[in-house]
Write a protein that holds these residues in place. Structure first.
Motif, PDB file in Angstrom:
ATOM      1  N   GLN A 113      21.659  28.925 -19.807  1.00 54.64           N
ATOM      2  CA  GLN A 113      20.542  28.779 -20.743  1.00 54.64           C
ATOM      3  C   GLN A 113      19.821  27.442 -20.531  1.00 54.64           C
ATOM      4  OE1 GLN A 113      22.534  29.451 -24.549  1.00 54.64           O
ATOM      5  NE2 GLN A 113      21.938  31.604 -24.478  1.00 54.64           N
ATOM      6  N   PRO A 114      19.130  27.309 -19.412  1.00 53.55           N
ATOM      7  CA  PRO A 114      18.513  26.026 -19.063  1.00 53.55           C
ATOM      8  C   PRO A 114      17.375  25.639 -20.003  1.00 53.55           C
ATOM      9  CG  PRO A 114      17.729  27.751 -17.596  1.00 53.55           C
ATOM     10  CD  PRO A 114      18.842  28.346 -18.409  1.00 53.55           C
ATOM     11  N   ARG A 115      17.199  24.352 -20.133  1.00 51.43           N
ATOM     12  CA  ARG A 115      16.076  23.821 -20.908  1.00 51.43           C
ATOM     13  C   ARG A 115      14.755  24.196 -20.226  1.00 51.43           C
ATOM     14  NH1 ARG A 115      15.044  17.302 -21.369  1.00 51.43           N
ATOM     15  NH2 ARG A 115      13.053  17.343 -22.497  1.00 51.43           N
ATOM     16  N   ILE A 116      14.669  23.940 -18.925  1.00 52.59           N
ATOM     17  CA  ILE A 116      13.491  24.286 -18.122  1.00 52.59           C
ATOM     18  C   ILE A 116      13.978  24.998 -16.865  1.00 52.59           C
ATOM     19  CG2 ILE A 116      11.435  23.444 -16.915  1.00 52.59           C
ATOM     20  CD1 ILE A 116      11.654  20.878 -18.616  1.00 52.59           C
ATOM     21  N   LEU A 117      13.271  26.048 -16.478  1.00 51.76           N
ATOM     22  CA  LEU A 117      13.570  26.767 -15.245  1.00 51.76           C
ATOM     23  C   LEU A 117      12.508  26.402 -14.216  1.00 51.76           C
ATOM     24  CD1 LEU A 117      15.293  28.897 -13.786  1.00 51.76           C
ATOM     25  CD2 LEU A 117      13.792  30.651 -14.758  1.00 51.76           C
ATOM     26  N   PHE A 118      12.937  25.827 -13.094  1.00 55.00           N
ATOM     27  CA  PHE A 118      12.038  25.416 -12.022  1.00 55.00           C
ATOM     28  C   PHE A 118      12.105  26.451 -10.897  1.00 55.00           C
ATOM     29  CE2 PHE A 118      13.211  21.493 -14.178  1.00 55.00           C
ATOM     30  CZ  PHE A 118      11.978  20.867 -14.345  1.00 55.00           C
ATOM     31  N   LEU A 119      10.961  27.003 -10.530  1.00 60.53           N
ATOM     32  CA  LEU A 119      10.886  28.053  -9.516  1.00 60.53           C
ATOM     33  C   LEU A 119       9.924  27.632  -8.415  1.00 60.53           C
ATOM     34  CD1 LEU A 119      10.396  31.063 -11.981  1.00 60.53           C
ATOM     35  CD2 LEU A 119      12.562  30.180 -11.104  1.00 60.53           C
ATOM     36  N   ASP A 120      10.422  27.521  -7.196  1.00 57.88           N
ATOM     37  CA  ASP A 120       9.584  27.109  -6.066  1.00 57.88           C
ATOM     38  C   ASP A 120       9.394  28.289  -5.121  1.00 57.88           C
ATOM     39  OD1 ASP A 120       8.132  25.706  -4.221  1.00 57.88           O
ATOM     40  OD2 ASP A 120       9.828  24.546  -3.445  1.00 57.88           O
ATOM     41  N   GLU A 121       8.237  28.932  -5.210  1.00 57.46           N
ATOM     42  CA  GLU A 121       7.922  30.084  -4.358  1.00 57.46           C
ATOM     43  C   GLU A 121       9.098  31.067  -4.319  1.00 57.46           C
ATOM     44  OE1 GLU A 121       5.078  30.697  -3.258  1.00 57.46           O
ATOM     45  OE2 GLU A 121       4.010  28.791  -3.192  1.00 57.46           O
ATOM     46  N   PRO A 122       9.536  31.566  -5.448  1.00 56.83           N
ATOM     47  CA  PRO A 122      10.771  32.366  -5.478  1.00 56.83           C
ATOM     48  C   PRO A 122      10.679  33.717  -4.798  1.00 56.83           C
ATOM     49  CG  PRO A 122       9.673  32.453  -7.606  1.00 56.83           C
ATOM     50  CD  PRO A 122       8.942  31.424  -6.792  1.00 56.83           C
ATOM     51  N   THR A 123       9.477  34.152  -4.411  1.00 57.86           N
ATOM     52  CA  THR A 123       9.350  35.468  -3.776  1.00 57.86           C
ATOM     53  C   THR A 123       8.877  35.390  -2.322  1.00 57.86           C
ATOM     54  OG1 THR A 123       7.068  35.733  -4.569  1.00 57.86           O
ATOM     55  CG2 THR A 123       8.826  36.540  -6.002  1.00 57.86           C
ATOM     56  N   SER A 124       8.776  34.182  -1.775  1.00 57.11           N
ATOM     57  CA  SER A 124       8.175  34.048  -0.444  1.00 57.11           C
ATOM     58  C   SER A 124       8.988  34.723   0.651  1.00 57.11           C
ATOM     59  CB  SER A 124       7.970  32.573  -0.105  1.00 57.11           C
ATOM     60  OG  SER A 124       9.213  31.909  -0.008  1.00 57.11           O
ATOM     61  N   ALA A 125      10.303  34.889   0.434  1.00 60.11           N
ATOM     62  CA  ALA A 125      11.162  35.493   1.461  1.00 60.11           C
ATOM     63  C   ALA A 125      11.394  36.983   1.238  1.00 60.11           C
ATOM     64  CB  ALA A 125      12.496  34.759   1.513  1.00 60.11           C
ATOM     65  N   LEU A 126      10.656  37.579   0.285  1.00 61.95           N
ATOM     66  CA  LEU A 126      10.916  38.969  -0.090  1.00 61.95           C
ATOM     67  C   LEU A 126       9.786  39.888   0.358  1.00 61.95           C
ATOM     68  CD1 LEU A 126      12.132  38.373  -3.764  1.00 61.95           C
ATOM     69  CD2 LEU A 126      13.512  38.504  -1.683  1.00 61.95           C
ATOM     70  N   ASP A 127      10.130  41.186   0.557  1.00 56.54           N
ATOM     71  CA  ASP A 127       9.099  42.171   0.867  1.00 56.54           C
ATOM     72  C   ASP A 127       8.363  42.523  -0.424  1.00 56.54           C
ATOM     73  OD1 ASP A 127      10.528  44.155  -0.600  1.00 56.54           O
ATOM     74  OD2 ASP A 127      11.650  44.737   1.179  1.00 56.54           O
ATOM     75  N   PRO A 128       7.215  43.242  -0.321  1.00 58.04           N
ATOM     76  CA  PRO A 128       6.397  43.501  -1.519  1.00 58.04           C
ATOM     77  C   PRO A 128       7.134  44.178  -2.662  1.00 58.04           C
ATOM     78  CG  PRO A 128       5.137  43.971   0.452  1.00 58.04           C
ATOM     79  CD  PRO A 128       6.541  43.688   0.906  1.00 58.04           C
ATOM     80  N   GLU A 129       8.001  45.151  -2.363  1.00 58.05           N
ATOM     81  CA  GLU A 129       8.716  45.841  -3.433  1.00 58.05           C
ATOM     82  C   GLU A 129       9.657  44.891  -4.163  1.00 58.05           C
ATOM     83  OE1 GLU A 129      11.661  49.699  -4.166  1.00 58.05           O
ATOM     84  OE2 GLU A 129      10.969  49.220  -2.148  1.00 58.05           O
ATOM     85  N   MET A 130      10.406  44.099  -3.403  1.00 58.63           N
ATOM     86  CA  MET A 130      11.325  43.156  -4.015  1.00 58.63           C
ATOM     87  C   MET A 130      10.577  42.034  -4.732  1.00 58.63           C
ATOM     88  SD  MET A 130      14.387  44.265  -3.556  1.00 58.63           S
ATOM     89  CE  MET A 130      13.630  45.858  -3.868  1.00 58.63           C
ATOM     90  N   THR A 131       9.419  41.652  -4.204  1.00 61.96           N
ATOM     91  CA  THR A 131       8.591  40.636  -4.864  1.00 61.96           C
ATOM     92  C   THR A 131       8.231  41.080  -6.271  1.00 61.96           C
ATOM     93  OG1 THR A 131       7.656  39.716  -2.830  1.00 61.96           O
ATOM     94  CG2 THR A 131       6.333  39.489  -4.830  1.00 61.96           C
ATOM     95  N   GLY A 132       7.777  42.314  -6.406  1.00 66.97           N
ATOM     96  CA  GLY A 132       7.411  42.834  -7.719  1.00 66.97           C
ATOM     97  C   GLY A 132       8.597  42.863  -8.671  1.00 66.97           C
ATOM     98  N   GLU A 133       9.750  43.202  -8.145  1.00 61.10           N
ATOM     99  CA  GLU A 133      10.964  43.286  -8.959  1.00 61.10           C
ATOM    100  C   GLU A 133      11.332  41.913  -9.509  1.00 61.10           C
ATOM    101  OE1 GLU A 133      15.489  43.937  -7.670  1.00 61.10           O
ATOM    102  OE2 GLU A 133      14.242  45.719  -7.354  1.00 61.10           O
ATOM    103  N   VAL A 134      11.307  40.893  -8.657  1.00 61.17           N
ATOM    104  CA  VAL A 134      11.667  39.546  -9.096  1.00 61.17           C
ATOM    105  C   VAL A 134      10.615  38.979 -10.040  1.00 61.17           C
ATOM    106  CG1 VAL A 134      12.010  37.163  -8.299  1.00 61.17           C
ATOM    107  CG2 VAL A 134      13.105  39.059  -7.090  1.00 61.17           C
ATOM    108  N   LEU A 135       9.328  39.231  -9.769  1.00 56.91           N
ATOM    109  CA  LEU A 135       8.274  38.742 -10.652  1.00 56.91           C
ATOM    110  C   LEU A 135       8.378  39.373 -12.036  1.00 56.91           C
ATOM    111  CD1 LEU A 135       5.179  38.615  -8.254  1.00 56.91           C
ATOM    112  CD2 LEU A 135       6.609  36.718  -9.043  1.00 56.91           C
ATOM    113  N   ASP A 136       8.764  40.639 -12.091  1.00 50.43           N
ATOM    114  CA  ASP A 136       8.962  41.288 -13.392  1.00 50.43           C
ATOM    115  C   ASP A 136      10.054  40.577 -14.188  1.00 50.43           C
ATOM    116  OD1 ASP A 136       7.008  43.192 -13.017  1.00 50.43           O
ATOM    117  OD2 ASP A 136       8.383  44.762 -12.352  1.00 50.43           O
ATOM    118  N   LEU A 137      11.123  40.168 -13.512  1.00 52.20           N
ATOM    119  CA  LEU A 137      12.213  39.481 -14.188  1.00 52.20           C
ATOM    120  C   LEU A 137      11.766  38.114 -14.700  1.00 52.20           C
ATOM    121  CD1 LEU A 137      15.147  40.343 -11.762  1.00 52.20           C
ATOM    122  CD2 LEU A 137      14.800  41.250 -14.064  1.00 52.20           C
TER     123      LEU A 137
END
Length: 242
Positions: free
Chosen positions: A154-178
């Motif tokens: 339960q972090p105070r702040i969540l830092f995300l640095d290009e979290p989908t850059s290594a994923l294909d389009p389908e997986m990108t959408g899945e992670v962005l939804d989360l």
């Protein structure tokens, strides 16, 4: 989340990554966008306590970033991180990738750590994969494990640095939804992304960086509708062309 950045400068050797950067924001979800090499990752790492600036100040919710390594370690433990690379321990199962930091960094008992880890993996649809090593998981599954690990405490702040850059389009959408789901639940997030549609839909505020400085900040509708800087206009004309 009140963020105040004043005269922030960071150099690596003879290269200036951030040059006298200023920012004031009270966004719950702050999105950093801009061309590659513009300073987004460096700024994220400084805000997360993973790098120290050469000069300038960062104040979050009225508290300056710690100046000592001990203080930074304590600060980092309060937050969560998700990067372009999955950064999972290759010799540990998905479950062990979560229980290890919960025990070692956050002081949980083995029983508590296992219960928290199992609940976090289940939340991200990974309960059936808890026994698998990272190499036995798809890229999307590995990034979901990394996300489950980042939010398990339960972090105070969540830092995300290009979290989908290594994923294909389908997986990108899945992670962005989360990520969007976490934002809707009230998680404070600072992220960089090249996914402009996602930034427009999820962010409360956009900070556009180029050449180591913040060129403009605004609400997503204002930036994507009519950026106030020539640099912002050129950037959007390229990334939104197709």
């Amino acid at each position: 989340m009140k963020l105040e950045i004043t005269s922030l400068t960071k150099r690596f050797g003879g290269q200036t990554a951030l040059a006298d950067l200023h920012l004031a924001s009270e966004a719950k979800v702050l999105c950093l966008i801009g061309p590659s090499g513009g300073g987004k990752s460096t700024l994220l790492r400084i805000l997360g306590g993973l790098e120290t600036p050469d000069s300038g100040k960062v104040i979050i919710d009225g508290e300056p970033l710690p100046a000592t390594e001990r203080g930074l370690l304590s600060y980092r433990r309060k937050n969560g991180f998700l990067f372009q690379q999955f950064n999972l321990f290759p010799h540990l199962t998905a479950l062990e990738n979560l229980t290890l930091p919960l025990e070692k960094a956050h002081g949980r008992t083995p029983a508590d750590a296992r219960a928290i880890a199992e609940a976090s993996l289940a939340r991200f649809g990974l309960a059936a994969h808890s026994h698998k090593l990272p190499a036995q998981l798809s890229g999307g599954q590995q990034q979901r494990v990394a996300m489950a690990r980042a939010v398990a405490h339960q972090p105070r702040i969540l830092f995300l640095d290009e979290p989908t850059s290594a994923l294909d389009p389908e997986m990108t959408g899945e992670v962005l939804d989360l990520i969007r789901e976490l934002a809707e639940e009230g998680q404070h997030i600072i992220l960089s992304t090249h996914e402009m549609g996602f930034a427009n839909a999820v962010a409360d505020s956009i900070a556009f960086l180029a050449e180591g400085r913040i060129v403009e900040t605004s609400e997503p509708a204002a930036f994507f509708g009519a950026p106030s800087s020539p640099e912002g206009e050129r950037f959007l004309s390229r990334v939104m062309k197709y």
